[in-house]
Design a protein around this motif. Structure first.
Motif: not given
Length: 357
Positions: A188-196
């Protein structure tokens, strides 16, 4: 195998005879021991009796086929023969599984420890979600969950949580959950939409009784402090929280869930006993490395056991190469299919090992 089954059948009849004695209930220790033995033997004896009946049905059907000329009777006999043969094969496998050595811890309650690993806040959030998975699963089993200790992160996650699940056979079901659980998703904290990719570790420990572990209280150092976090009037006003340090191993346990210092101390000792017991079991496992190779992983915290892939809605258990496309259900505590598959794989591996010997 059948000699052993005959011996167990004789022993079962002896137990039933002893339980019918008028004075047996006066000796509670003996009565409990007999009831436990009867309970353990009942599924084996019932399966063996059915097996013997199927073998008799096969003989009877073969006799009819030898002597009967009526075609309708012969067809019925053939049908009964095929059914009895198929059921006999099923029962042989069931009996082999029932005769596998039992894990002495299988009936015990468990202490579960979940820790956030790689991935910072995202790992802590996933640790809290996996905690809820086990709570929901316990509810489905009608087991009781008792919080022991929790270290929360600022955004609703858990850096570490320790809790107990009380329920018959809890360890037999949950022991396969120990290891590294990996999550792949867009935080949810990822603005770029990258999978972590983040990880947590789960440790499942059987509850250790005082008879399982000799604990010298001189090796234990207790500190008391004021509880912090959400709570009632007692939070921040009394020294109810307890920190237990086991000097020989360096294990540190903090408990602040209860308002009573005494209850927190009791919980900390329960966790310590189970951790020390787990260390003992790990030493034995290492000494029996060959035996461990024949089992599905149950206990190595460094073993990556499962991946939860949110974008694709799937869960994969790497030990048995099983993938389920029902992530939402799994995250709601529906993990029965995973557990049953792991138990079946473990039994098959042990049976194969027995076949080699």
């Amino acid at each position: 195998m059948f000699d052993k089954l005959e011996d167990l059948l004789i022993r079962f009849e002896e137990i039933m005879s002893e339980l019918n004695e008028p004075n047996v209930a006066n000796d509670q220790a003996r009565f409990r021991k007999l009831m436990k033995e009867q309970s353990d033997l009942t599924p084996i004896v019932e399966a063996y009796k059915e097996y013997k009946k199927c073998k008799q049905d096969i003989e009877d059907s073969l006799l009819i086929l030898d002597e009967e000329s009526d075609e309708e009777m012969r067809e019925l006999a053939k049908e009964e023969l095929n059914d009895a043969k198929a059921r006999t094969e099923e029962l042989e496998r069931e009996l082999k599984i029932l005769l596998l050595p039992k894990d002495p811890n299988d009936e015990k309650n468990v202490i579960v420890e979940i820790r956030a690993g790689a991935g910072g806040d995202e790992a802590a959030l996933f640790a809290a979600e996996i905690y809820r998975v086990y709570v929901r699963y316990a509810e489905r089993q009608r087991w009781k969950v008792d919080m022991m200790s929790v270290n929360e992160s600022g955004i609703g996650g858990f850096k570490e949580v320790i809790f107990m699940i009380n329920g018959q056979g809890a360890y037999s079901k949950l022991k396969y959950e120990s290891g590294v659980h990996r999550v792949q998703r867009v935080p949810e904290t990822e603005s770029g939409g990258r999978i972590h990719t983040s990880t947590i570790t789960v440790a499942i420990m059987p509850e250790a009784e005082e008879v399982d572990v000799e604990l010298d209280m001189n090796d234990c150092k207790f500190d008391v402090f004021r509880a912090s976090g959400n709570g009632g009037q007692c939070v921040n006003t009394t020294d109810s929280a307890v920190r237990l340090t086991h000097i020989p191993t360096g294990i540190v346990i903090s408990c602040q869930d209860e308002k009573s210092q005494l209850k927190n101390k009791d919980k900390a000792l329960k966790v310590l006993r189970s951790k020390l017991y787990e260390l003992e079991v790990a030493k034995k496992h290492d000494a029996e490395a060959e035996a461990r190779k024949s089992q599905v992983g149950t206990g190595d915290r460094s073993e990556k056991i499962r991946t939860y892939n949110f974008p694709q809605g799937r869960v994969t258990d790497h030990r048995i190469k099983l993938t389920l496309h029902k992530l939402d259900a799994v995250m709601d505590g529906d993990i029965e299919e995973l557990i049953d598959s792991l138990i079946a794989a473990d039994q098959s591996a042990k049976l194969a090992k027995m076949g080699e010997n």
